[in-house]
Scaffold this active site. Structure first.
Site, PDB file in Angstrom:
ATOM      1  N   HIS A  16       0.880  -1.121  -0.112  1.00 18.30           N
ATOM      2  CA  HIS A  16       0.144   0.054  -0.074  1.00 18.30           C
ATOM      3  C   HIS A  16       0.880   1.209  -0.182  1.00 18.30           C
ATOM      4  CE1 HIS A  16      -4.085  -1.700   0.773  1.00 18.30           C
ATOM      5  NE2 HIS A  16      -3.202  -2.877   0.832  1.00 18.30           N
ATOM      6  N   ASP A  24      -6.645   5.781   1.561  1.00 19.52           N
ATOM      7  CA  ASP A  24      -6.648   4.191   0.984  1.00 19.52           C
ATOM      8  C   ASP A  24      -7.925   3.295   1.539  1.00 19.52           C
ATOM      9  OD1 ASP A  24      -5.398   1.743   0.232  1.00 19.52           O
ATOM     10  OD2 ASP A  24      -3.752   1.709   1.716  1.00 19.52           O
ATOM     11  N   GLN A  63      12.938  -4.515  -6.038  1.00 22.88           N
ATOM     12  CA  GLN A  63      12.399  -5.111  -7.012  1.00 22.88           C
ATOM     13  C   GLN A  63      12.350  -4.623  -8.406  1.00 22.88           C
ATOM     14  OE1 GLN A  63       9.177  -7.697  -6.025  1.00 22.88           O
ATOM     15  NE2 GLN A  63       7.995  -6.862  -7.453  1.00 22.88           N
ATOM     16  N   HIS A  85       4.167 -13.859  -6.148  1.00 23.48           N
ATOM     17  CA  HIS A  85       3.289 -14.287  -5.543  1.00 23.48           C
ATOM     18  C   HIS A  85       1.955 -13.500  -6.062  1.00 23.48           C
ATOM     19  CE1 HIS A  85       3.997 -10.238  -4.274  1.00 23.48           C
ATOM     20  NE2 HIS A  85       3.310 -10.252  -3.079  1.00 23.48           N
ATOM     21  N   TRP A 114      -0.560  -7.336  -6.279  1.00 21.87           N
ATOM     22  CA  TRP A 114      -0.838  -6.644  -7.592  1.00 21.87           C
ATOM     23  C   TRP A 114       0.266  -5.712  -8.152  1.00 21.87           C
ATOM     24  CZ3 TRP A 114      -3.127  -7.662 -11.628  1.00 21.87           C
ATOM     25  CH2 TRP A 114      -3.565  -6.534 -12.630  1.00 21.87           C
ATOM     26  N   SER A 163       3.356  -6.086  -7.979  1.00 20.99           N
ATOM     27  CA  SER A 163       4.273  -6.951  -8.640  1.00 20.99           C
ATOM     28  C   SER A 163       3.841  -7.407 -10.211  1.00 20.99           C
ATOM     29  CB  SER A 163       4.666  -8.236  -7.997  1.00 20.99           C
ATOM     30  OG  SER A 163       5.280  -8.086  -6.722  1.00 20.99           O
ATOM     31  N   GLY A 185      -4.846 -13.880  -0.106  1.00 23.55           N
ATOM     32  CA  GLY A 185      -5.659 -12.483  -0.556  1.00 23.55           C
ATOM     33  C   GLY A 185      -6.133 -12.735  -1.738  1.00 23.55           C
ATOM     34  N   ASP A 186      -5.950 -11.409  -2.539  1.00 26.61           N
ATOM     35  CA  ASP A 186      -6.251 -11.141  -3.819  1.00 26.61           C
ATOM     36  C   ASP A 186      -5.305 -11.859  -4.859  1.00 26.61           C
ATOM     37  OD1 ASP A 186      -3.976  -9.781  -3.337  1.00 26.61           O
ATOM     38  OD2 ASP A 186      -4.364  -7.907  -4.333  1.00 26.61           O
TER      39      ASP A 186
HETATM   40  O1  LIG Z   1      11.906  -7.119  -1.309  1.00 24.45           O
HETATM   41  C1  LIG Z   1      11.139  -6.285  -1.875  1.00 24.45           C
HETATM   42  C2  LIG Z   1       9.875  -6.883  -1.715  1.00 24.45           C
HETATM   43  C3  LIG Z   1       8.632  -6.004  -2.387  1.00 24.45           C
HETATM   44  N1  LIG Z   1       9.380  -5.073  -3.207  1.00 24.45           N
HETATM   45  C4  LIG Z   1       8.197  -3.952  -3.959  1.00 24.45           C
HETATM   46  O2  LIG Z   1       7.112  -3.865  -2.654  1.00 24.45           O
HETATM   47  C5  LIG Z   1       6.012  -3.957  -3.498  1.00 24.45           C
HETATM   48  C6  LIG Z   1       5.123  -5.132  -2.840  1.00 24.45           C
HETATM   49  O3  LIG Z   1       3.775  -5.210  -3.163  1.00 24.45           O
HETATM   50  P1  LIG Z   1       3.159  -6.493  -3.931  1.00 24.45           P
HETATM   51  O4  LIG Z   1       3.801  -7.049  -4.949  1.00 24.45           O
HETATM   52  O5  LIG Z   1       1.714  -6.039  -4.202  1.00 24.45           O
HETATM   53  O6  LIG Z   1       2.964  -7.486  -2.695  1.00 24.45           O
HETATM   54  P2  LIG Z   1       2.732  -7.500  -1.163  1.00 24.45           P
HETATM   55  O7  LIG Z   1       3.804  -6.517  -0.348  1.00 24.45           O
HETATM   56  O8  LIG Z   1       2.687  -8.867  -0.790  1.00 24.45           O
HETATM   57  O9  LIG Z   1       1.306  -6.483  -1.189  1.00 24.45           O
HETATM   58  C7  LIG Z   1       0.052  -6.515  -0.409  1.00 24.45           C
HETATM   59  O10 LIG Z   1      -0.586  -5.501  -1.066  1.00 24.45           O
HETATM   60  C8  LIG Z   1      -1.201  -5.589  -2.337  1.00 24.45           C
HETATM   61  C9  LIG Z   1      -1.678  -4.495  -2.941  1.00 24.45           C
HETATM   62  O11 LIG Z   1      -2.848  -4.532  -2.274  1.00 24.45           O
HETATM   63  C10 LIG Z   1      -1.769  -6.976  -2.532  1.00 24.45           C
HETATM   64  O12 LIG Z   1      -2.078  -7.239  -3.954  1.00 24.45           O
HETATM   65  C11 LIG Z   1      -0.857  -8.345  -2.224  1.00 24.45           C
HETATM   66  O13 LIG Z   1      -1.790  -9.450  -2.082  1.00 24.45           O
HETATM   67  C12 LIG Z   1      -0.687  -8.000  -0.578  1.00 24.45           C
HETATM   68  O14 LIG Z   1       0.216  -9.002   0.100  1.00 24.45           O
HETATM   69  C13 LIG Z   1       6.140  -3.980  -4.772  1.00 24.45           C
HETATM   70  O15 LIG Z   1       6.099  -2.693  -5.429  1.00 24.45           O
HETATM   71  C14 LIG Z   1       7.646  -4.613  -4.971  1.00 24.45           C
HETATM   72  O16 LIG Z   1       8.237  -3.986  -6.147  1.00 24.45           O
HETATM   73  C15 LIG Z   1      10.334  -4.719  -3.111  1.00 24.45           C
HETATM   74  O17 LIG Z   1      10.996  -3.541  -3.944  1.00 24.45           O
HETATM   75  N2  LIG Z   1      11.307  -5.244  -2.622  1.00 24.45           N
END
Ligand SMILES: O=c1ccn([C@@H]2O[C@H](COP(=O)(O)OP(=O)(O)O[C@H]3O[C@H](CO)[C@@H](O)[C@H](O)[C@H]3O)[C@@H](O)[C@H]2O)c(=O)[nH]1
Length: 458
Positions: free
Chosen positions: A23, A121, A338, A353, A356, A358, A376-377
């Site tokens: 978020h 949010d 990432q 995983h 969204w 990613s 989750g989603d």
């Molecule tokens: O080592 C890491 C891990 C993550 N990221 C970044 O962190 C963000 C992670 O977001 P996302 O890929 O959406 O994963 P989550 O952190 O698991 O996000 C949560 O929030 C998302 C948005 O609501 C949902 O889609 C997911 O299911 C929920 O787990 C992304 O921009 C990645 O590029 C990094 O840069 N480095």
């Protein structure tokens, strides 16, 4: 200062993300975008944050953008609603933010110039609504999940009213959208008495007080879902993705190993900002990785919350795995940038995983995905990955912990990912479509300009 005195000035916009990097990052990207388009911007954050990653991201963001103001609320001890029985730390943090949201009142009242608008949010829209009303504050949200999952959330109250027991069905129909598999929907969402459903229902009802709903997707990626949202009552939806990486993410990457690798030869593995799999499953994955022959860069997390994730890489994967693969791969414990990694020419695949953010990053950068959605989603997001042919997905792998996926099964898919030439070509097309929408001054650009314009004339 009255609103009319403020009229000639730059609009002052605040963003207010809820818990977790999934978020925070898109809200910071939105803040940077609004700043680059001439708005005065404030970022509201709740402390203590749930993860160290969030604290670090906030500090580096404010040192990169000293003109953006930081507004903090200190969370009060949580008064637990007896019906709230969830022990997920991210859900508890959401509850705490909701419970402490009134602390924003004196903060907002003291702002000079006052806010012209705020982006709040989705998970805390309901708690924020009386504040928006008292301050007559034009309120928007940025949705950080897929339009497909958001369509499901927006339709959930009606769906639960119409159906006796959704869990007995194989798919559900959101009007104007192709069916969503019930096996893709998080089980808590199917239980109308669940607190999670109550929260979604009230936040969906709160959408009606908003001036606009932005979403981090792009029209080419999810045309039907965006249209379905419009036709199902969320008519003020604006797709503004893929969001641009913020300046901090453009800094040099300290990964000399990656620089030495051949183009498209390295598999990137990341299951998001929270750990998802058991140690046993991670070890099975490691064995599959070895078997597949891929070079790899693996960002490993073994706990849900990084502050508690103290286990050493050797203890999770075993020192013999690290020794055997030392010339073929790198395991980073904790956090790595990432989006910078995905943009690197050496990266040829991404085990994700399907958080969204990613998925959008993989689409924007044209990296083929092997979807492994555990929570989750993420399974509904993986349906998008499959549909647009951004990657492969084995539905039968189920939710995290449902069953242990064996090394042979995983290795087979990893090899398929590497050899799928058609997929490689297809992701170039996806990347091109994302670029076209961004660069053609496309829909999102126009909408952002309109948004800023509408703020100026307030
Ligand atoms: O080592 C890491 C891990 C993550 N990221 C970044 O962190 C963000 C992670 O977001 P996302 O890929 O959406 O994963 P989550 O952190 O698991 O996000 C949560 O929030 C998302 C948005 O609501 C949902 O889609 C997911 O299911 C929920 O787990 C992304 O921009 C990645 O590029 C990094 O840069 N480095």
């Amino acid at each position: 200062m009255s609103k009319s005195e403020n009229a000639g000035q730059r609009p002052h916009v605040a963003v207010f993300p809820c818990a977790g990097m999934g978020h925070l990052l898109p809200y910071l990207r939105l803040a940077a975008m609004l700043h680059s388009r001439g708005c005065a911007v404030s970022v509201i954050s709740a402390h203590p944050t749930i993860s160290d990653a969030e604290s670090r991201s906030l500090s580096s963001f404010f040192s990169l953008y000293p003109q953006i103001r930081s507004l903090e609320i200190q969370l009060l001890p949580l008064k637990r609603n007896p019906r709230f029985t969830n022990d997920d730390p991210f859900f508890i943090q959401r509850e705490s933010i909701g419970n402490s949201i009134h602390l924003l009142r004196p903060l907002l009242a003291s702002l000079s110039p006052p806010l012209s608008a705020i982006f709040v949010d989705f998970p805390v829209l309901t708690e924020f609504s009386p504040i928006a009303a008292d301050f007559s504050l034009p309120t928007y949200t940025l949705i950080v999940t897929s339009a497909r999952f958001f369509s499901l959330m927006a339709h959930l109250p009606r769906l639960l009213e119409q159906e006796d027991d959704i869990s007995k069905k194989s798919e559900v129909c959101v009007p104007h959208l192709d069916p969503i598999q019930v096996s893709s929907i998080p089980p808590q969402m199917l239980d109308r008495r669940h607190f999670f459903v109550e929260t979604i229902t009230s936040n969906v009802a709160s959408l009606s007080y908003l001036k606009g709903v932005l979403i981090n997707t792009f029209t080419w990626l999810e045309p039907e879902a965006v249209e379905a949202l419009k036709r199902n009552g969320v008519d003020h939806i604006l797709p503004i993705g893929p969001l641009e990486a913020i300046k901090a993410e453009e800094s040099d990457m300290d990964l000399p190993w990656l620089e030495e690798q051949a183009p498209k030869s390295v598999l990137f593995i990341s299951f998001g900002s929270r750990g998802a799999h058991t140690k046993e499953q991670l070890r099975e994955f490691a064995a599959a990785l070895e078997k597949s022959g891929w070079r790899f860069l693996w960002v490993l997390k073994s706990g849900k919350v990084d502050r508690e994730d103290k286990e050493e890489t050797e203890d999770i994967l075993g020192s013999s795995f690290l020794e055997r693969t030392k010339n073929r791969g790198v395991v980073i414990k904790g956090w790595a940038d990432q989006e910078r990694i995905l943009a690197h020419s050496a990266i040829g695949g991404f085990v994700s995983h399907c958080g969204w953010n990613s998925v959008v990053e993989a689409a924007k950068l044209g990296v083929p995905v092997l979807a492994w959605p555990p929570h989750g989603d993420q399974r509904v997001n993986a349906e998008v990955v499959e549909k647009v042919e951004l990657g492969l997905w084995v539905r039968g792998w189920g939710w995290a912990g449902e069953r242990l996926i064996g090394r042979d099964e995983i290795a087979e898919k990893l090899i398929e990912l590497r050899n799928d030439e058609r997929l490689r070509e297809r992701v170039k097309e996806v990347r091109e479509k994302a670029r076209e929408e961004r660069e053609s001054g496309g829909i999102s650009e126009t909408l952002i300009r309109d948004l800023i314009h509408s703020l100026k004339i307030k």
